[in-house]
Design a protein around this motif. Structure first.
Motif, PDB file in Angstrom:
ATOM      1  N   PHE A  57       0.828  -1.201   0.000  1.00 39.35           N
ATOM      2  CA  PHE A  57       0.000   0.000   0.000  1.00 39.35           C
ATOM      3  C   PHE A  57       0.866   1.256   0.000  1.00 39.35           C
ATOM      4  O   PHE A  57       0.677   2.166  -0.812  1.00 39.35           O
ATOM      5  N   HIS A  58       1.833   1.310   0.909  1.00 37.13           N
ATOM      6  CA  HIS A  58       2.656   2.510   1.009  1.00 37.13           C
ATOM      7  C   HIS A  58       3.564   2.683  -0.204  1.00 37.13           C
ATOM      8  O   HIS A  58       3.824   3.812  -0.639  1.00 37.13           O
ATOM      9  N   GLN A  59       4.011   1.590  -0.773  1.00 38.26           N
ATOM     10  CA  GLN A  59       4.799   1.676  -2.004  1.00 38.26           C
ATOM     11  C   GLN A  59       3.944   2.243  -3.132  1.00 38.26           C
ATOM     12  O   GLN A  59       4.389   3.106  -3.894  1.00 38.26           O
ATOM     13  N   MET A  60       2.710   1.788  -3.245  1.00 35.88           N
ATOM     14  CA  MET A  60       1.811   2.266  -4.293  1.00 35.88           C
ATOM     15  C   MET A  60       1.498   3.746  -4.123  1.00 35.88           C
ATOM     16  O   MET A  60       1.478   4.512  -5.090  1.00 35.88           O
TER      17      MET A  60
ATOM     18  N   GLY B 178       7.675   3.937 -14.052  1.00 35.41           N
ATOM     19  CA  GLY B 178       6.787   2.984 -14.698  1.00 35.41           C
ATOM     20  C   GLY B 178       6.938   1.619 -14.066  1.00 35.41           C
ATOM     21  O   GLY B 178       7.694   1.431 -13.108  1.00 35.41           O
ATOM     22  N   LYS B 179       6.235   0.640 -14.599  1.00 32.46           N
ATOM     23  CA  LYS B 179       6.276  -0.713 -14.042  1.00 32.46           C
ATOM     24  C   LYS B 179       7.690  -1.276 -14.031  1.00 32.46           C
ATOM     25  O   LYS B 179       8.089  -1.972 -13.102  1.00 32.46           O
ATOM     26  N   VAL B 180       8.456  -0.954 -15.049  1.00 25.38           N
ATOM     27  CA  VAL B 180       9.819  -1.479 -15.135  1.00 25.38           C
ATOM     28  C   VAL B 180      10.659  -1.058 -13.927  1.00 25.38           C
ATOM     29  O   VAL B 180      11.595  -1.752 -13.537  1.00 25.38           O
ATOM     30  N   ASP B 181      10.313   0.060 -13.292  1.00 24.04           N
ATOM     31  CA  ASP B 181      11.050   0.514 -12.113  1.00 24.04           C
ATOM     32  C   ASP B 181      10.785  -0.371 -10.898  1.00 24.04           C
ATOM     33  O   ASP B 181      11.541  -0.341  -9.932  1.00 24.04           O
TER      34      ASP B 181
END
Length: 89
Positions: free
Chosen positions: A52-55, A69-72
């Motif tokens: 949650f906190h990462q998002m 982006g997702k690749v990160d």
């Protein structure tokens, strides 16, 4: 970070024995207490909290214009990339 590493160096492997079954009483600010074994604490509380906190951090950074982006999130997956299949820049 050095403080965390130093603290972890003082923890012996025997302290992790039966950690999955060890009962945990997790006190919440509003007076509720969650009783669960260690494994359930990690799976049902700790990991979702991290995700949650990462998002939220990702969303705030994107809103501020940081080009993420997702690749990160999954750069470690490039170790499994088949030769010649990387997208061209």
């Amino acid at each position: 970070m050095a403080d965390a590493a130093a603290l972890l160096a003082t923890v012996g492997s025997e302290e992790f024995e039966f950690a999955a079954e060890r009962p945990i009483a997790h006190d919440l600010p509003m007076g509720m207490i969650l009783d669960m074994p260690g494994e359930q604490y990690v799976l049902d509380w700790a990991l979702p909290q991290v995700a949650f906190h990462q998002m939220i951090a990702y969303a705030l950074l994107r809103q501020a214009g940081v080009p993420l982006g997702k690749v990160d999130y999954v750069p470690h997956m490039f170790a499994y990339l088949s030769p010649g299949t990387a997208p061209a820049d």
